[in-house]
Design a protein around this motif. Structure first.
Motif, PDB file in Angstrom:
ATOM      1  N   ALA A 133       0.801  -1.228   0.000  1.00  0.00           N
ATOM      2  CA  ALA A 133       0.000   0.000   0.000  1.00  0.00           C
ATOM      3  C   ALA A 133       0.829   1.271   0.000  1.00  0.00           C
ATOM      4  CB  ALA A 133      -0.939  -0.006   1.205  1.00  0.00           C
ATOM      5  N   GLY A 134       2.127   1.159  -0.268  1.00  0.00           N
ATOM      6  CA  GLY A 134       2.959   2.347  -0.328  1.00  0.00           C
ATOM      7  C   GLY A 134       3.433   2.796   1.037  1.00  0.00           C
ATOM      8  N   PRO A 135       4.398   3.710   1.076  1.00  0.00           N
ATOM      9  CA  PRO A 135       4.979   4.155   2.342  1.00  0.00           C
ATOM     10  C   PRO A 135       4.147   5.228   3.029  1.00  0.00           C
ATOM     11  CG  PRO A 135       6.080   5.249   0.518  1.00  0.00           C
ATOM     12  CD  PRO A 135       5.086   4.299  -0.092  1.00  0.00           C
ATOM     13  N   ALA A 136       4.354   5.336   4.335  1.00  0.00           N
ATOM     14  CA  ALA A 136       3.804   6.443   5.112  1.00  0.00           C
ATOM     15  C   ALA A 136       4.815   6.771   6.203  1.00  0.00           C
ATOM     16  CB  ALA A 136       2.456   6.084   5.727  1.00  0.00           C
ATOM     17  N   PHE A 137       5.306   7.985   6.173  1.00  0.00           N
ATOM     18  CA  PHE A 137       6.260   8.461   7.170  1.00  0.00           C
ATOM     19  C   PHE A 137       5.790   9.832   7.640  1.00  0.00           C
ATOM     20  CE2 PHE A 137       8.681   5.657   4.363  1.00  0.00           C
ATOM     21  CZ  PHE A 137       9.261   4.788   5.278  1.00  0.00           C
ATOM     22  N   GLY A 138       5.343   9.922   8.874  1.00  0.00           N
ATOM     23  CA  GLY A 138       4.833  11.183   9.385  1.00  0.00           C
ATOM     24  C   GLY A 138       3.606  11.631   8.607  1.00  0.00           C
ATOM     25  N   ALA A 139       3.656  12.862   8.128  1.00  0.00           N
ATOM     26  CA  ALA A 139       2.513  13.415   7.387  1.00  0.00           C
ATOM     27  C   ALA A 139       2.494  12.977   5.938  1.00  0.00           C
ATOM     28  CB  ALA A 139       2.548  14.943   7.466  1.00  0.00           C
ATOM     29  N   LEU A 148      -4.792   5.750  -3.524  1.00  0.00           N
ATOM     30  CA  LEU A 148      -6.229   5.979  -3.689  1.00  0.00           C
ATOM     31  C   LEU A 148      -6.551   6.743  -4.966  1.00  0.00           C
ATOM     32  CD1 LEU A 148      -7.456   6.688  -0.044  1.00  0.00           C
ATOM     33  CD2 LEU A 148      -7.687   4.601  -1.398  1.00  0.00           C
ATOM     34  N   PRO A 149      -5.841   7.840  -5.303  1.00  0.00           N
ATOM     35  CA  PRO A 149      -6.108   8.488  -6.598  1.00  0.00           C
ATOM     36  C   PRO A 149      -5.884   7.555  -7.781  1.00  0.00           C
ATOM     37  CG  PRO A 149      -4.880   9.970  -5.180  1.00  0.00           C
ATOM     38  CD  PRO A 149      -4.892   8.636  -4.493  1.00  0.00           C
ATOM     39  N   GLY A 173       2.689   1.132   5.148  1.00  0.00           N
ATOM     40  CA  GLY A 173       2.350   2.421   5.751  1.00  0.00           C
ATOM     41  C   GLY A 173       1.057   3.024   5.238  1.00  0.00           C
ATOM     42  N   GLY A 174       0.785   2.875   3.941  1.00  0.00           N
ATOM     43  CA  GLY A 174      -0.414   3.483   3.361  1.00  0.00           C
ATOM     44  C   GLY A 174      -1.681   2.674   3.556  1.00  0.00           C
ATOM     45  N   LEU A 175      -1.582   1.540   4.267  1.00  0.00           N
ATOM     46  CA  LEU A 175      -2.741   0.655   4.401  1.00  0.00           C
ATOM     47  C   LEU A 175      -3.900   1.304   5.141  1.00  0.00           C
ATOM     48  CD1 LEU A 175      -4.031  -2.111   3.981  1.00  0.00           C
ATOM     49  CD2 LEU A 175      -2.867  -2.891   6.061  1.00  0.00           C
ATOM     50  N   LEU A 176      -3.628   2.116   6.153  1.00  0.00           N
ATOM     51  CA  LEU A 176      -4.717   2.735   6.912  1.00  0.00           C
ATOM     52  C   LEU A 176      -5.591   3.599   6.015  1.00  0.00           C
ATOM     53  CD1 LEU A 176      -2.965   3.723  10.267  1.00  0.00           C
ATOM     54  CD2 LEU A 176      -4.476   1.781   9.821  1.00  0.00           C
ATOM     55  N   SER A 177      -4.977   4.363   5.125  1.00  0.00           N
ATOM     56  CA  SER A 177      -5.754   5.201   4.206  1.00  0.00           C
ATOM     57  C   SER A 177      -6.545   4.347   3.229  1.00  0.00           C
ATOM     58  CB  SER A 177      -4.813   6.137   3.438  1.00  0.00           C
ATOM     59  OG  SER A 177      -4.197   7.058   4.313  1.00  0.00           O
ATOM     60  N   VAL A 178      -5.942   3.264   2.762  1.00  0.00           N
ATOM     61  CA  VAL A 178      -6.643   2.373   1.831  1.00  0.00           C
ATOM     62  C   VAL A 178      -7.820   1.700   2.533  1.00  0.00           C
ATOM     63  CG1 VAL A 178      -6.424   0.290   0.428  1.00  0.00           C
ATOM     64  CG2 VAL A 178      -4.594   1.997   0.409  1.00  0.00           C
ATOM     65  N   ARG A 179      -7.623   1.265   3.776  1.00  0.00           N
ATOM     66  CA  ARG A 179      -8.715   0.615   4.511  1.00  0.00           C
ATOM     67  C   ARG A 179      -9.860   1.584   4.791  1.00  0.00           C
ATOM     68  NH1 ARG A 179      -7.983  -1.130   9.579  1.00  0.00           N
ATOM     69  NH2 ARG A 179      -9.584  -2.730   9.409  1.00  0.00           N
ATOM     70  N   ALA A 180      -9.532   2.865   4.963  1.00  0.00           N
ATOM     71  CA  ALA A 180     -10.591   3.837   5.201  1.00  0.00           C
ATOM     72  C   ALA A 180     -11.526   3.933   4.002  1.00  0.00           C
ATOM     73  CB  ALA A 180      -9.980   5.204   5.505  1.00  0.00           C
ATOM     74  N   ALA A 181     -11.003   3.706   2.811  1.00  0.00           N
ATOM     75  CA  ALA A 181     -11.820   3.780   1.595  1.00  0.00           C
ATOM     76  C   ALA A 181     -12.353   2.420   1.164  1.00  0.00           C
ATOM     77  CB  ALA A 181     -10.997   4.399   0.461  1.00  0.00           C
ATOM     78  N   PHE A 182     -11.630   1.350   1.487  1.00  0.00           N
ATOM     79  CA  PHE A 182     -12.018  -0.001   1.056  1.00  0.00           C
ATOM     80  C   PHE A 182     -11.981  -0.931   2.270  1.00  0.00           C
ATOM     81  CE2 PHE A 182     -10.101   2.063  -2.643  1.00  0.00           C
ATOM     82  CZ  PHE A 182     -11.048   1.826  -3.635  1.00  0.00           C
ATOM     83  N   GLY A 183     -12.778  -0.613   3.264  1.00  0.00           N
ATOM     84  CA  GLY A 183     -12.733  -1.333   4.526  1.00  0.00           C
ATOM     85  C   GLY A 183     -13.157  -2.782   4.451  1.00  0.00           C
ATOM     86  N   ALA A 184     -13.922  -3.155   3.441  1.00  0.00           N
ATOM     87  CA  ALA A 184     -14.425  -4.522   3.360  1.00  0.00           C
ATOM     88  C   ALA A 184     -13.424  -5.482   2.729  1.00  0.00           C
ATOM     89  CB  ALA A 184     -15.721  -4.540   2.547  1.00  0.00           C
ATOM     90  N   ALA A 185     -12.321  -4.982   2.191  1.00  0.00           N
ATOM     91  CA  ALA A 185     -11.374  -5.838   1.479  1.00  0.00           C
ATOM     92  C   ALA A 185     -10.638  -6.756   2.453  1.00  0.00           C
ATOM     93  CB  ALA A 185     -10.372  -4.982   0.706  1.00  0.00           C
TER      94      ALA A 185
END
Length: 352
Positions: A133-139, A148-149, A173-185
């Motif tokens: 789901a890609g990286p996430a570091f801080g902001a 998501l885009p 790192g990017g999984l939280l944002s993806v789950r917010a949009a595709f929570g059922a996956a």
């Protein structure tokens, strides 16, 4: 919204500039009004973001956008303009556009340009799989900024499977944002993820979506031989009618040796393990996989020096060409062809 900024907030900001030297107390009062208006504006925008579903429609082709611009201009002409309704008809190609579907047995894969990290979208005729789901570091969150885009641009309305290679932040790192949009996956992961329900990566597990075969692999050794969890990476092989793609996460040499000893990992396109680190892509692994091309997801001028010059030379010596998201943007694999996104969009786009 735009009118509030253009006709109210901007003039008030200019007034603050004028008053700041002549009447500071008045400037402060006007600035307070600007703050109130801005807070109200952003409050409404935040409410809309969480209340209105995001569009999952793919962007229409450039030609239809041009027709829509012409149609809007035609429709906004004075009332005396003949047949103004025709402007709305010119907008229809952009409004009604849907991307062509995939055939049975056909996969369309994108290695997204997420910088120093990994995220891959695999589409079949009726299903979509996300690998990492890609990286996430801080902001900085590539899940929200890029993944998501990209899913919206690819007209993805639902994810049928998420696979996280391992828990490293540049992959999960990017999984939280993806789950917010595709929570059922449903989520499969090479190792347990904190506060997220997942199923384990089962070595040799396989399934098919629309005639495309998906197979998981996980090494049995190397998990504790060194610091970190790279060798727990859940490896995915995707086989369609036009070839096979092997996604390796951060797999390193000791785990590579274990997998090629127990499995046939031959593939047409190999995701270069661990972004091209010198701890991976052993000569034996390359000889076993026999890829036509190596695919790298790495950040430009990244601090780790990926891909390492030794690894680049190793692929060159084996006659395996390399393509890197740092230079070509997102990498597309479809119908047996590999191509970079950036060259097709220049000078209008840098990342997908």
């Amino acid at each position: 919204m735009a009118q509030l900024i253009t006709f109210v907030i901007t003039p008030l900001a200019l007034l603050v500039m004028v008053l700041s030297g002549l009447f500071p107390a008045g400037a402060s009062a006007v600035m307070g009004l600007i703050n109130l208006l801005s807070q109200g504006l952003f409050g409404v925008l935040a409410w809309l973001e969480h209340s209105v579903p995001q569009s999952q429609l793919a962007p229409p082709p450039t030609g239809s956008i041009g027709l829509a611009v012409l149609g809007v201009a035609w429709f906004l002409m004075p009332r005396t303009w003949p047949a103004r309704f025709l402007g709305l008809i010119l907008c229809l190609p952009a409004v009604l556009y849907r991307p062509p579907g995939l055939m049975q047995g056909q996969a369309h894969s994108w290695i997204l340009d997420v910088g120093q990290g990994m995220a891959v979208v695999i589409q079949t005729a009726q299903h979509t799989v996300l690998y990492d789901a890609g990286p996430a570091f801080g902001a900085s969150d590539a899940g929200a900024r890029t993944v998501l885009p990209a899913l919206r641009a690819l007209h993805v309305g639902a994810l049928d499977q998420i696979i996280i290679s391992h828990q490293a932040r540049d992959h999960a790192g990017g999984l939280l944002s993806v789950r917010a949009a595709f929570g059922a996956a449903p989520i499969i992961s090479g190792q347990p993820l904190r506060d997220i329900a997942t199923r384990p990566c089962v070595d040799g597990a396989t399934w098919a979506f629309d005639g495309v075969r998906f197979t998981l692999y996980q090494a049995e050794v190397g998990w504790h031989a060194q610091k970190g969890d790279n060798n727990r990476s859940c490896v995915l092989r995707v086989q369609d009618d036009n070839g096979s793609l092997l996604l390796t996460g951060d797999l390193e040499a000791i785990a590579e040796q274990d997998l090629i000893r127990r499995h046939d990992l031959t593939a047409d396109w190999l995701y270069v393990p661990h972004h091209g680190s010198k701890t991976s892509s052993s000569p034996e692994f390359l000889a076993a996989v026999q890829p036509k091309m190596g695919l790298i997801s790495a950040g430009a001028l990244n601090q780790f020096g990926h891909p390492h010059p030794v690894i680049v030379a190793r692929y060159q010596a084996a006659g395996i060409p390399l393509i890197n998201t740092a230079y070509v943007g997102a990498i597309e694999i479809i119908d047996g062809q590999v191509r970079g996104y950036r060259a097709r969009q220049w000078p209008f786009a840098w990342r997908i």
